[in-house]
Design a protein around this motif. Structure first.
Motif, PDB file in Angstrom:
ATOM      1  N   LYS A 405       0.812  -1.217   0.000  1.00 51.88           N
ATOM      2  CA  LYS A 405       0.000   0.000   0.000  1.00 51.88           C
ATOM      3  C   LYS A 405       0.847   1.269   0.000  1.00 51.88           C
ATOM      4  CE  LYS A 405      -0.585   0.401   5.031  1.00 51.88           C
ATOM      5  NZ  LYS A 405      -1.577   0.525   6.124  1.00 51.88           N
ATOM      6  N   ASN A 406       2.129   1.175   0.369  1.00 62.85           N
ATOM      7  CA  ASN A 406       2.994   2.353   0.381  1.00 62.85           C
ATOM      8  C   ASN A 406       3.970   2.390  -0.783  1.00 62.85           C
ATOM      9  OD1 ASN A 406       2.758   1.873   3.795  1.00 62.85           O
ATOM     10  ND2 ASN A 406       2.103   3.786   2.865  1.00 62.85           N
ATOM     11  N   LEU A 407       3.680   1.607  -1.826  1.00 62.07           N
ATOM     12  CA  LEU A 407       4.436   1.673  -3.073  1.00 62.07           C
ATOM     13  C   LEU A 407       3.478   2.025  -4.195  1.00 62.07           C
ATOM     14  CD1 LEU A 407       6.640  -1.566  -2.824  1.00 62.07           C
ATOM     15  CD2 LEU A 407       7.171   0.721  -1.987  1.00 62.07           C
ATOM     16  N   VAL A 408       3.878   2.923  -5.080  1.00 66.52           N
ATOM     17  CA  VAL A 408       3.013   3.324  -6.181  1.00 66.52           C
ATOM     18  C   VAL A 408       2.764   2.129  -7.097  1.00 66.52           C
ATOM     19  CG1 VAL A 408       4.856   4.074  -7.744  1.00 66.52           C
ATOM     20  CG2 VAL A 408       2.616   5.158  -7.862  1.00 66.52           C
ATOM     21  N   ARG A 409       1.540   2.008  -7.628  1.00 71.44           N
ATOM     22  CA  ARG A 409       1.170   0.853  -8.442  1.00 71.44           C
ATOM     23  C   ARG A 409       1.395   1.128  -9.921  1.00 71.44           C
ATOM     24  NH1 ARG A 409      -4.118  -1.192  -9.087  1.00 71.44           N
ATOM     25  NH2 ARG A 409      -4.858   0.815  -8.331  1.00 71.44           N
ATOM     26  N   LEU A 410       2.040   0.167 -10.585  1.00 73.49           N
ATOM     27  CA  LEU A 410       2.187   0.226 -12.039  1.00 73.49           C
ATOM     28  C   LEU A 410       0.961  -0.422 -12.665  1.00 73.49           C
ATOM     29  CD1 LEU A 410       4.047   0.822 -14.510  1.00 73.49           C
ATOM     30  CD2 LEU A 410       4.891  -1.512 -14.268  1.00 73.49           C
ATOM     31  N   LEU A 411       0.220   0.351 -13.467  1.00 73.64           N
ATOM     32  CA  LEU A 411      -1.020  -0.149 -14.074  1.00 73.64           C
ATOM     33  C   LEU A 411      -0.802  -0.732 -15.466  1.00 73.64           C
ATOM     34  CD1 LEU A 411      -3.372   2.807 -13.065  1.00 73.64           C
ATOM     35  CD2 LEU A 411      -2.986   0.664 -11.843  1.00 73.64           C
ATOM     36  N   GLY A 412       0.231  -0.293 -16.133  1.00 72.65           N
ATOM     37  CA  GLY A 412       0.466  -0.786 -17.484  1.00 72.65           C
ATOM     38  C   GLY A 412       1.678  -0.121 -18.100  1.00 72.65           C
ATOM     39  N   LYS A 459       7.527   1.705   6.310  1.00 68.63           N
ATOM     40  CA  LYS A 459       6.957   0.387   6.029  1.00 68.63           C
ATOM     41  C   LYS A 459       7.184  -0.013   4.568  1.00 68.63           C
ATOM     42  CE  LYS A 459       3.425   0.791   9.632  1.00 68.63           C
ATOM     43  NZ  LYS A 459       1.989   1.017   9.917  1.00 68.63           N
ATOM     44  N   GLY A 460       7.122   0.974   3.671  1.00 74.25           N
ATOM     45  CA  GLY A 460       7.375   0.674   2.260  1.00 74.25           C
ATOM     46  C   GLY A 460       8.803   0.211   2.032  1.00 74.25           C
ATOM     47  N   ILE A 461       9.761   0.887   2.658  1.00 74.69           N
ATOM     48  CA  ILE A 461      11.171   0.487   2.517  1.00 74.69           C
ATOM     49  C   ILE A 461      11.419  -0.859   3.187  1.00 74.69           C
ATOM     50  CG2 ILE A 461      13.544   1.099   3.114  1.00 74.69           C
ATOM     51  CD1 ILE A 461      12.421   2.750   0.860  1.00 74.69           C
ATOM     52  N   LEU A 462      10.790  -1.089   4.364  1.00 74.69           N
ATOM     53  CA  LEU A 462      10.925  -2.386   5.030  1.00 74.69           C
ATOM     54  C   LEU A 462      10.423  -3.509   4.128  1.00 74.69           C
ATOM     55  CD1 LEU A 462      11.431  -4.248   7.445  1.00 74.69           C
ATOM     56  CD2 LEU A 462       9.171  -3.595   8.327  1.00 74.69           C
ATOM     57  N   TYR A 463       9.310  -3.275   3.442  1.00 74.88           N
ATOM     58  CA  TYR A 463       8.781  -4.275   2.514  1.00 74.88           C
ATOM     59  C   TYR A 463       9.803  -4.581   1.420  1.00 74.88           C
ATOM     60  CZ  TYR A 463       5.987  -6.202  -1.315  1.00 74.88           C
ATOM     61  OH  TYR A 463       5.516  -6.976  -2.351  1.00 74.88           O
ATOM     62  N   LEU A 464      10.436  -3.557   0.881  1.00 78.43           N
ATOM     63  CA  LEU A 464      11.432  -3.764  -0.169  1.00 78.43           C
ATOM     64  C   LEU A 464      12.621  -4.571   0.346  1.00 78.43           C
ATOM     65  CD1 LEU A 464      11.570  -0.208  -1.817  1.00 78.43           C
ATOM     66  CD2 LEU A 464      10.375  -2.221  -2.670  1.00 78.43           C
ATOM     67  N   HIS A 465      13.054  -4.254   1.556  1.00 75.58           N
ATOM     68  CA  HIS A 465      14.256  -4.889   2.099  1.00 75.58           C
ATOM     69  C   HIS A 465      14.016  -6.313   2.588  1.00 75.58           C
ATOM     70  CE1 HIS A 465      16.458  -0.823   3.063  1.00 75.58           C
ATOM     71  NE2 HIS A 465      16.182  -0.981   1.785  1.00 75.58           N
ATOM     72  N   GLU A 466      12.849  -6.560   3.209  1.00 78.56           N
ATOM     73  CA  GLU A 466      12.694  -7.820   3.930  1.00 78.56           C
ATOM     74  C   GLU A 466      11.426  -8.609   3.625  1.00 78.56           C
ATOM     75  OE1 GLU A 466      13.321  -7.392   8.127  1.00 78.56           O
ATOM     76  OE2 GLU A 466      14.920  -5.904   7.883  1.00 78.56           O
ATOM     77  N   ASP A 467      10.363  -7.956   3.235  1.00 81.57           N
ATOM     78  CA  ASP A 467       9.068  -8.644   3.182  1.00 81.57           C
ATOM     79  C   ASP A 467       8.600  -9.020   1.784  1.00 81.57           C
ATOM     80  OD1 ASP A 467       8.985  -8.406   5.910  1.00 81.57           O
ATOM     81  OD2 ASP A 467       7.803  -6.560   5.896  1.00 81.57           O
ATOM     82  N   SER A 616      13.606  -2.711   9.808  1.00 84.57           N
ATOM     83  CA  SER A 616      12.704  -3.388  10.749  1.00 84.57           C
ATOM     84  C   SER A 616      12.848  -2.775  12.137  1.00 84.57           C
ATOM     85  CB  SER A 616      13.001  -4.891  10.785  1.00 84.57           C
ATOM     86  OG  SER A 616      14.356  -5.136  11.142  1.00 84.57           O
ATOM     87  N   SER A 617      14.085  -2.439  12.548  1.00 90.95           N
ATOM     88  CA  SER A 617      14.302  -1.771  13.838  1.00 90.95           C
ATOM     89  C   SER A 617      13.717  -0.368  13.829  1.00 90.95           C
ATOM     90  CB  SER A 617      15.803  -1.708  14.156  1.00 90.95           C
ATOM     91  OG  SER A 617      16.357  -2.995  14.280  1.00 90.95           O
ATOM     92  N   VAL A 618      13.856   0.317  12.720  1.00 93.35           N
ATOM     93  CA  VAL A 618      13.306   1.671  12.611  1.00 93.35           C
ATOM     94  C   VAL A 618      11.794   1.649  12.780  1.00 93.35           C
ATOM     95  CG1 VAL A 618      12.920   3.608  11.038  1.00 93.35           C
ATOM     96  CG2 VAL A 618      15.185   2.547  11.176  1.00 93.35           C
ATOM     97  N   VAL A 619      11.123   0.720  12.104  1.00 96.37           N
ATOM     98  CA  VAL A 619       9.657   0.626  12.218  1.00 96.37           C
ATOM     99  C   VAL A 619       9.245   0.352  13.658  1.00 96.37           C
ATOM    100  CG1 VAL A 619       7.636  -0.726  11.550  1.00 96.37           C
ATOM    101  CG2 VAL A 619       9.297  -0.034   9.814  1.00 96.37           C
ATOM    102  N   LEU A 620       9.970  -0.516  14.346  1.00 91.40           N
ATOM    103  CA  LEU A 620       9.664  -0.808  15.759  1.00 91.40           C
ATOM    104  C   LEU A 620       9.862   0.434  16.625  1.00 91.40           C
ATOM    105  CD1 LEU A 620      11.251  -4.357  16.250  1.00 91.40           C
ATOM    106  CD2 LEU A 620       8.811  -3.758  16.249  1.00 91.40           C
ATOM    107  N   MET A 621      10.938   1.170  16.383  1.00 91.19           N
ATOM    108  CA  MET A 621      11.199   2.393  17.159  1.00 91.19           C
ATOM    109  C   MET A 621      10.110   3.435  16.930  1.00 91.19           C
ATOM    110  SD  MET A 621      15.342   2.976  17.081  1.00 91.19           S
ATOM    111  CE  MET A 621      15.660   2.607  15.363  1.00 91.19           C
ATOM    112  N   LEU A 622       9.635   3.545  15.691  1.00 97.16           N
ATOM    113  CA  LEU A 622       8.589   4.514  15.382  1.00 97.16           C
ATOM    114  C   LEU A 622       7.257   4.143  16.032  1.00 97.16           C
ATOM    115  CD1 LEU A 622       9.293   5.096  11.567  1.00 97.16           C
ATOM    116  CD2 LEU A 622       9.823   6.664  13.439  1.00 97.16           C
ATOM    117  N   GLN A 623       7.017   2.854  16.196  1.00 99.92           N
ATOM    118  CA  GLN A 623       5.738   2.391  16.735  1.00 99.92           C
ATOM    119  C   GLN A 623       5.720   2.330  18.258  1.00 99.92           C
ATOM    120  OE1 GLN A 623       5.342  -1.389  14.732  1.00 99.92           O
ATOM    121  NE2 GLN A 623       4.303  -0.487  12.955  1.00 99.92           N
TER     122      GLN A 623
END
Length: 668
Positions: A405-412, A459-467, A616-623
């Protein structure tokens, strides 16, 4: 039979060149002007303020070659700026501005905004404060009457020269936003000059000049000389030394002569007019055939590469017609649709300037509305960039793998001849930088909205790196690459420079450094090493920019705080962290939370990559409100000036400022 827009552009260029040869009216000498359609009333307070402002400018020109000032009070205040080319004398500058002052009133009577360019200076005024703001939406291209016989080779030589002096003008303090260079071409010499108005930041100067470069193929293809005039910068190249300090004698045969003999010109026109029609038709057909053949080969290469990258080993089984890049049997490439060029021309009103959303590193972006009513953003890759094809392939292969949801979608996407287009979901609030750094619009982003943006980007960067299925390093995370939807939710965009890591690979190096000044980690900017910690550094810079409302690029507070990072570091060490807060947040910000976020940002921008936390540590610290934070080490205070750095590899010409590394796609 439907021809691509490139065909019609070629015909248009050829017609313009032919008309220029037949008539001297098409290429008039300066002044050139842009006048707004809005007007002020005769005898109004605005008109009186304008007269007083214009009267004051020539006297200032005798002292300074660049100057901006305002006159009067709101709502009738007038803002004015002039720029003389750096090589001219103070006396010449004063005379040029005096001429421009008279011409701007004559050419743009009663206009509320106007720009006029003389041979050696420009003058601009407006009813709005434009100081420090980049304007690349009103560029004017002027080309020489004569064309070169080998346009592609010539264009390559010009690009190399312009890229070098663009970086020098923007980022060398001694250059003072002005640079010239000479370079050989066959038995001739190319002379080039660039200059920005002094109110711009270094980053904006670079952006302005690169935008001017992208306009050259459209206005001045194959021309032996050209000028690109913008309200914020100036670019020119010729085959003769038109500026002071150039070496070599002027070549009258290649210059734009100002004293043509009218009788000789009349006889010349009479002699060629009969053959002009046949010549235009013949050359148009030849150019079309050559371009069509080249375009088909280029499109086929892109398709083949995309198929290979996505394990489509048998093109026949997947239904590809490489001739037209149509997908048979209504199949799709993976889950993304091919959108034909005619549909995108219709959606964007034939790529109208009124639909233009902005200018990216590889080309313009347009707003479009598809036949089903869906709003889209269409990224049109510049045809002159050698890196365009690689960037296109990289962006398609990266984004087609991602869903968050935090990455822009490519439609075509679309490949048609020389045209390469990417179609994204439309983000109505544009890019984060356009709102965050605007004194008026920044108020829309209260503390809660800024926290939501920071969290979403993390969260978008975490998804790219790990998820995600792939381990991806973005490599160009910055405020202009964070887009905002209707509710100010962030989405990361522009994956043209992204690097896909295979398996357990953790770090890589490159001699082609890409990115943007102010966001690049020191180990990457200095030595070419990048890892997930490179994105962490860029995220830290972005976080500090969001909470302070200040840009890192071009920031200077004092010798003790030469950058935004250094400023944050010193304020925190002195116990004055709240002084770092954007004044627009005064009524909405939680002070304790602000200091925690500032602390997290400083952890992300530590000089040693090993000390920086993972995303992942950054997201935990922010939350977490009760997380125990380690003490940050000092950030790199002196990064030097880097912005889209060019590296020239041996035996390989590079004409784009954006290098690119693509690795084999291997799922994790």
């Amino acid at each position: 039979m439907v021809y691509s827009p490139m065909f019609y552009n070629s015909i248009q260029v050829l017609l313009l060149c032919s008309l220029a040869f037949l008539s001297d009216v098409a290429f008039a000498d300066p002044p050139y002007e842009i006048c707004s359609s809005s007007s002020h009333a005769n005898g109004s307070a605005f008109e009186n303020n304008l007269k007083n402002l214009l009267l004051s400018l020539p006297s200032n020109a005798s002292i300074s070659k660049s100057y901006n000032a305002s006159y009067g009070d709101d709502p009738d205040k007038v803002y004015g700026l002039y720029m003389c080319l750096d090589y001219i004398s103070s006396e010449s500058c004063q005379n040029c501005i005096a001429t421009a002052r008279m011409d701007i009133v004559k050419l743009c009577p009663e206009a509320e905004e106007a720009v006029v360019w003389e041979e050696e200076c420009q003058l601009r005024y407006s009813n709005r404060n434009f100081f420090g703001k980049l304007n690349i939406s009103e560029n004017i291209g002027k080309d020489n009457m004569q064309n070169i016989s080998e346009p592609e080779k010539f264009e390559s030589a010009v690009n190399e020269i312009l890229y070098n002096i663009t970086e020098k003008a923007a980022f060398s303090p001694s250059a003072n936003m002005y640079a010239t260079r000479e370079g050989p071409f066959e038995d001739k010499t190319i002379y080039a000059l660039v200059q920005c108005t002094k109110d711009l930041s270094a980053a904006n100067c670079s952006t302005c000049l690169k935008s001017a470069m992208t306009d050259i193929p459209g206005c001045c293809y194959a021309s032996i000389g050209a000028r690109i005039l913008t309200p914020s910068c100036y670019l020119r190249y010729e085959f003769y030394p038109f500026y002071e300090g150039a070496t070599g004698p002027a070549d009258p045969s290649t210059s734009n002569s100002k004293g043509h003999n009218s009788g000789k010109k009349t006889r010349m026109i009479a002699g060629i007019v009969a053959a002009a029609g046949l010549a235009i038709t013949f050359f148009s057909i030849c150019i079309f055939c050559v371009m069509k053949n080249k375009s088909e080969k280029g499109a086929n290469g892109i398709i083949s590469h995309l198929i290979e990258l996505n394990n489509f080993s048998q093109r026949e089984d997947k239904g590809f017609d490489l001739q037209n890049f149509q997908v048979r049997n209504d199949r799709k490439v993976e889950e993304f649709s091919y959108i034909d060029l005619d549909s995108l021309c219709l959606a964007t009103r034939n790529f109208s300037d009124s639909n233009k959303l902005g200018q990216g590193g590889f080309g313009p972006v347009y707003k479009g509305i598809l036949t089903d009513g869906q709003e889209v953003a269409v990224k049109r890759l510049s045809t002159f960039s050698d890196q365009g094809t690689e960037e296109f392939i990289n962006e398609v292969q990266v984004i087609m793998k991602l869903q968050h949801k935090n990455l822009v979608r490519l439609l075509g996407f679309c490949v048609d001849g020389e045209e390469k287009l990417l179609v994204y979901e439309f983000m109505p609030n544009g890019s984060l930088d356009a709102i965050l750094f605007d004194p008026m619009q920044g108020a829309q982003l209260d503390w809660s909205k800024r926290l939501n943006i920071i969290s979403g980007v993390a969260k978008g960067i975490l998804y790219l790196h790990e998820d995600s299925r792939l381990k991806i390093i973005h490599r160009d995370l910055k405020t202009s690459n964070v887009l905002l939807d209707h509710h100010m939710n962030p989405k990361i965009s522009d994956f043209g420079m992204a690097r896909i890591f295979a398996g357990s690979e953790g770090e890589a190096s490159t001699i082609t450094i890409v990115g943007t000044y102010g966001y690049m980690a020191p180990e990457y900017a200095m030595e070419g090493y990048y890892s997930i910690k490179s994105d962490v550094f860029a995220f830290g810079v972005l976080l500090l920019e969001i909470i302070s409302g200040k840009r890192n690029a071009g920031f200077y507070q004092s010798k003790q705080a030469p950058s935004l990072l250094a400023y944050a570091w010193h304020l925190r060490n002195e116990g004055k962290g709240l002084d770092f807060m954007d004044p627009l947040l005064a009524d909405s910000c939680n002070h304790h939370q602000f200091l925690e976020y500032m602390h997290i940002g400083l952890l992300c921008v530590q000089e040693d990559a090993y000390d920086r936390p993972t995303m992942s540590s950054v997201v935990l610290m922010l939350q977490s409100e009760s997380a125990t934070l380690s003490q940050p080490e000092r950030p790199p205070f002196f990064l030097g000036r880097f912005n889209d750095i060019v590296s020239y590899e041996p035996d390989r010409e590079q004409h784009s400022v954006n290098g690119l590394t693509i690795s084999k796609v291997v799922p994790r």
